[in-house]
Write an enzyme that holds these catalytic residues in place. Structure first.
Site, PDB file in Angstrom:
ATOM      1  N   SER A 356       0.674  -1.400  -0.080  1.00 24.75           N
ATOM      2  CA  SER A 356      -0.003   0.011  -0.043  1.00 24.75           C
ATOM      3  C   SER A 356       0.809   1.179  -0.010  1.00 24.75           C
ATOM      4  CB  SER A 356      -0.974  -0.197   1.208  1.00 24.75           C
ATOM      5  OG  SER A 356      -1.765   1.038   1.127  1.00 24.75           O
ATOM      6  N   LEU A 357       0.707   2.258   0.926  1.00 32.04           N
ATOM      7  CA  LEU A 357       1.412   3.410   1.003  1.00 32.04           C
ATOM      8  C   LEU A 357       2.936   3.294   1.172  1.00 32.04           C
ATOM      9  CD1 LEU A 357       1.400   6.425   1.153  1.00 32.04           C
ATOM     10  CD2 LEU A 357       1.028   6.351   3.596  1.00 32.04           C
TER      11      LEU A 357
END
Length: 676
Positions: A356-357
């Site tokens: 993800s991030l």
């Protein structure tokens, strides 16, 4: 732990008048009877806090044996340190404590276990303390050698263990409010079950990990404290998911898919270590500031938002972005240095993975690394990825897109290319005789785009990662939002050779990368093979039905076409019937010799055949986007499984196998059987 573990236990017998000759001393015991007794085999456990409850977990067989050898070596245990769990933990034998090496974690208790108990509501057996286990073992030895059972151990707090026979041993707890005149143990409800030795309880004991480490992989988590399917905290997930689950899957796959290489001792294992940036970010005091301005309504939802979604906004803030990249880079450098100190013989490579991030953080760090052999080229490449220039579309193509193709000759005359045009001002274009409207279009299109992270100083890593794996990554979306229209096909990370963008088809956070490199061509991502070497059955069935419907459609269209021709054919005179029949026969023969349009359309394309597409050098000329196969149950409702799909990578055999395959290919080691 119950108060049975107290050191004040007292030993009593159910028989009030035992024979003095039967148990006065061990010297008087019949040797034949004593031979029936066999000492219990100990196994080492460590305590783990799960959902505020103590859970005792056994060490793997190799670690337990190593601890037992250190314990029985005759040397003073104080100061003895035994590495366990592949070197990720140290056990201080004298303290009976277990300490994490590479991350912050509360130290946990360690025990040498021989006796266990379990209540009706307990899922697992709990070990007694070492001191009380020794008392139990001595009592058991007397009962076996003297063949006198119904031995009773009682502690001052009235917790009682009765050894009825080798197969039946029970543990009674005191009744609430019972005093010295209270009920006897048999009147206190259902007792706990008592077991002697590890072989008499149901517990899984894993084998040890290979000591040889071939490759090191750092894993960086995404937003918030919830990062797996069970929404456990980052601290729990680092150990239970990002390390334990991912590594456990990898160890199993090495045994099944790299069996030959393991048997010939060509490979050992891959070590996966977590990198935590969430805790340092939220320890800066920002949570207190947010709490002051957070509305009191829907408290739990707002707390979840502050703790998760706001991480994305933090990363787009130059102040907190600097904190995040500093934390990630410094943590990876610190762990790398510590890993080399503890593994001085390590000669393998290093890769990084982000979820993800976390994948975006790693992407930005890698983009801004400097190659020691060519810093200037690296800085130029970094500007290309941020400012969307480099090998941009040709000037003529860009002008065509702006519907200003007639200006191509003007720029050709002035020897202006795309890079020079990006430096032109409105005055320059006006001096070339370009009207106001086209000038505005050109300036807007070719103006260099600055990213939100231009003011951030990116730390330098102490190593050059071989491969970068992105799981469920929003990199493509963030680059687009930053104004990047296209990635230079010749662009590659300054210090990293490989890049794999791995995602689930229903992952709402994941975006593709390849269309940003080759925007003019539409093509599918690479389908990740199932770890058992086949496509999932429901996908094969879906493709089979799709081909069947296409065949039926083509056959129907072909039949309608032939029928239409027969209806619209001009009538022939009777005298020309023979000639017409001959022409028709020749036409049929001709059509049989030449492949018709219908037959061409009916030819099925092999499922695994992938057209050759140039996706640039970001992954060394190889494909970048890799999509997992959804499970049959997930195909029923993609919205229902959207969140789960974003958190599926840690326990996905297909994902882990792709990671292992690409890592070991760099060492010339391949799967036993290539997956189709």
């Amino acid at each position: 732990m119950s108060s049975v573990g107290s050191h004040q236990e007292q030993l009593s017998q159910s028989d009030p008048s035992p024979s003095p000759n039967s148990c006065s001393s061990f010297e008087l015991i019949d040797m034949d009877a004593a031979s029936l007794y066999e000492p219990v085999s100990p196994h080492w456990f460590y305590c783990k806090i799960i959902d505020s409850k103590e859970t005792w977990v056994p060490f793997n067989s190799d670690d337990s044996q190593q601890l037992e050898e250190a314990y029985g070596s005759g040397k003073d245990c104080n100061g003895r340190v035994v590495p366990t769990d592949g070197g990720r933990y140290d056990v201080h034998l004298g303290e009976r404590m277990r300490y994490a090496i590479y991350w912050d974690e509360l130290a946990t208790e360690v025990r040498r276990c021989t006796w266990f108990y379990k209540g009706d509501k307990d899922n697992k057996y709990v070990p007694y303390t070492e001191s009380f286990s020794q008392v139990l073992e001595e009592t058991y030895m007397l009962a076996v050698t003297l063949d006198e059972w119904k031995k009773k151990l009682e502690s001052p707090n009235r917790e009682i263990i009765i050894l009825h026979n080798p197969k039946l041993m029970v543990h009674y707890q005191p009744a609430p409010g019972a005093d010295e005149w209270g009920p006897t143990p048999t009147e206190q409800g259902r007792p706990r079950t008592v077991k002697r030795g590890l072989e008499n309880i149901s517990v899984d004991i894993h084998c040890g990990e290979p000591s040889q480490i071939d490759h090191l992989v750092f894993i960086v988590h995404g937003i918030g404290p919830a990062c797996d399917l069970r929404f456990r905290s980052i601290v729990q997930c680092e150990f239970s998911v990002l390390v334990n689950d991912f590594r456990s899957v990898s160890l199993n796959l090495l045994q099944t898919h790299f069996k030959k290489a393991q048997e010939h001792q060509h490979i050992g294992r891959v070590e996966f270590l977590p990198v935590n940036w969430h805790s340092p970010l939220h320890s800066t005091g920002v949570d207190v500031d947010l709490q002051r301005i957070t509305l009191p309504s829907i408290n739990r939802l707002r707390h979840f938002t502050n703790d998760t979604i706001l991480d994305v906004f933090f990363y787009n803030s130059p102040t907190y972005c600097q904190t995040i990249v500093d934390t990630v880079a410094s943590e990876m450098n610190r762990i790398y240095t510590l890993f080399l100190q503890r593994n001085p013989d390590f000669k393998g490579g290093v890769s990084i993975a982000g979820h993800s991030l976390g994948s975006l953080i790693l992407f930005d760090i890698l983009t801004n690394q400097k190659d020691s052999l060519g810093d200037n080229d690296s800085e130029k490449a970094s500007r290309n990825i941020d400012m969307a220039r480099g090998d941009a579309p040709a000037l003529a193509e860009a002008l065509k897109k702006l519907q200003l193709s007639e200006l191509a000759r003007v720029f050709e005359k002035e020897e202006v290319d795309t890079e020079a045009l990006a430096l032109c001002t409105d005055t320059d274009l006006q001096e070339m005789g370009i009207p106001l409207g086209p000038r505005k279009k050109i300036l807007n299109y070719f103006r260099p785009r600055e990213t939100p992270t231009v003011s951030v100083k990116y730390p330098r890593l102490l190593y050059k990662p071989e491969i970068f794996f992105a799981f469920g990554s929003p990199i493509g979306m963030f680059l687009t939002v930053r104004g990047l229209k296209r990635i230079d096909p010749n662009y590659k990370f300054p210090t990293c050779k490989g890049f794999f963008n791995i995602y689930h088809p229903f992952d709402p956070v994941a975006y593709r990368i390849e269309p940003m490199i080759v925007p003019e061509v539409e093509f599918e991502p690479m389908l990740i093979p199932h770890h058992k070497g086949r496509k999932r059955m429901h996908l094969e069935l879906r493709e089979g039905l799709s081909r069947m419907s296409m065949d039926l459609k083509n056959n129907l269209l072909g039949s309608l076409k032939m029928a239409w021709k027969s209806f619209t054919r001009a009538p022939y005179p009777a005298l020309q019937a023979a000639e017409t029949a001959g022409d028709t026969e020749a036409e049929l023969e001709s059509s049989a010799e030449k492949p018709s349009d219908v037959s061409t359309e009916e030819t099925p394309v092999p499922v695994n055949e992938v057209p050759s597409i140039n996706v640039g050098m970001l992954n060394g000329g190889q494909r970048i986007d890799y999509v997992l196969q959804e499970k049959p149950i997930e195909s029923f409702n993609e919205y229902l499984f959207a969140l789960q799909s974003h958190l599926c990578y840690w326990e996905s055999e297909d994902t882990v196998l792709l990671v292992l395959k690409e890592i070991y290919q760099t060492q010339g080691v391949f799967l036993d059987q290539p997956l189709q």
